[in-house]
Design a protein around this motif. Structure first.
Motif, PDB file in Angstrom:
ATOM      1  N   ASN A 112      -2.517 -10.289  -4.793  1.00 59.84           N
ATOM      2  CA  ASN A 112      -1.324  -9.755  -4.560  1.00 59.84           C
ATOM      3  C   ASN A 112      -0.463 -10.149  -3.582  1.00 59.84           C
ATOM      4  OD1 ASN A 112       0.949  -8.199  -5.189  1.00 59.84           O
ATOM      5  ND2 ASN A 112      -0.159  -6.424  -6.082  1.00 59.84           N
ATOM      6  N   THR A 113       0.008 -11.486  -3.313  1.00 60.08           N
ATOM      7  CA  THR A 113       0.927 -11.958  -2.229  1.00 60.08           C
ATOM      8  C   THR A 113       2.139 -11.009  -1.938  1.00 60.08           C
ATOM      9  OG1 THR A 113      -0.151 -14.091  -2.437  1.00 60.08           O
ATOM     10  CG2 THR A 113       1.891 -13.797  -1.221  1.00 60.08           C
ATOM     11  N   GLU A 114       2.569 -10.741  -3.257  1.00 57.63           N
ATOM     12  CA  GLU A 114       4.006  -9.982  -3.137  1.00 57.63           C
ATOM     13  C   GLU A 114       3.750  -8.669  -2.508  1.00 57.63           C
ATOM     14  OE1 GLU A 114       7.393  -8.335  -6.236  1.00 57.63           O
ATOM     15  OE2 GLU A 114       5.996  -9.590  -6.893  1.00 57.63           O
ATOM     16  N   ARG A 115       2.670  -7.842  -2.816  1.00 50.45           N
ATOM     17  CA  ARG A 115       2.557  -6.638  -2.059  1.00 50.45           C
ATOM     18  C   ARG A 115       2.387  -6.706  -0.629  1.00 50.45           C
ATOM     19  NH1 ARG A 115       1.405  -1.419  -1.499  1.00 50.45           N
ATOM     20  NH2 ARG A 115      -0.650  -0.989  -0.675  1.00 50.45           N
ATOM     21  N   GLU A 118       5.379  -7.361   1.257  1.00 44.15           N
ATOM     22  CA  GLU A 118       6.298  -6.151   1.119  1.00 44.15           C
ATOM     23  C   GLU A 118       5.892  -5.336   2.216  1.00 44.15           C
ATOM     24  OE1 GLU A 118       7.485  -2.422  -1.728  1.00 44.15           O
ATOM     25  OE2 GLU A 118       6.078  -4.147  -2.567  1.00 44.15           O
TER      26      GLU A 118
END
Length: 212
Positions: A112-115, A118
């Motif tokens: 989960n690169t996006e998390r 973030e």
């Protein structure tokens, strides 16, 4: 230079083993809603962290229902850092960081690169792991190291690589990811919750050879 954390310590002997082997940080797990042989009571966690000498980071690992509870546990245990599992958002982590003297290390899924990107700005470091369906670590499984390398390259926040690391692959992992630190638990155990002295020493030595 890559740092080394040995996690899931349950006895004073294992804390001493990790420290004597040259670990930069040690982790003690408490207050997690999953079945793991590495969990200890909060009072035991405090006792174990009290044995950690200066210049070695004592990390309390927990999975609370509310992020604020992690700060209270860290304070009670005298932890230098708190590693927090759970789907907490950036605002919750920012509030925790403001309310505790301990460094805040949220755990993110290696896929989960996006998390990861973030919450990186509100974390003292990110622990990128291979969690189980329940969200806990210690699965003994690796993840996509290329994705974690992407996180390393896209944030200034230190990244701690965890998940499936062993004395046999930690050198490859460091070369592939370039993390701030590597984190091992099940990969240096003889049985669940009991560290193997030879494996702990071999893990630290292998990581040290890469980082020298």
């Amino acid at each position: 230079m890559t740092r080394v954390k040995v996690c899931g310590l349950t006895t004073p002997e294992d804390v001493a083993l990790a420290v004597d082997a040259g670990a930069d940080a040690v982790g003690v797990i408490t207050d997690v809603p999953i079945d793991t042989p590495r969990e200890v009571e909060p009072t035991t966690a405090a006792d174990l962290l009290a044995d950690v000498p200066p210049f070695v980071t004592g990390v309390l690992v927990t999975m609370p229902e509310q992020a604020s509870a992690a700060g209270a546990l860290a304070a009670e245990a005298g932890a230098d850092a708190v590693q927090i599992h759970g789907a907490f958002d950036a605002e919750e982590l920012r509030a925790l960081r403001a309310a505790t003297d301990a460094a805040v290390l949220p755990v993110v899924d290696g896929g989960n690169t996006e998390r990861a990107l973030e919450i990186a700005p509100v974390a003292d470091a990110l622990v990128v792991d291979t969690p189980s369906e329940s969200g806990g670590g210690g699965t003994g499984e690796t993840h996509d190291w290329a994705a974690t390398r992407d996180v390393v390259e896209r944030t200034e926040t230190p990244v701690v690589l965890a998940g499936g690391l062993t004395p046999a692959n930690v050198d490859e992992a460091i070369e592939a990811v370039g993390p701030f630190a590597v984190d091992v638990a099940s990969g240096v155990e003889s049985v669940g919750g009991t560290k193997d002295p030879d494996a702990v020493r071999a893990f630290v030595a292998a990581a040290t050879e890469v980082r020298a």
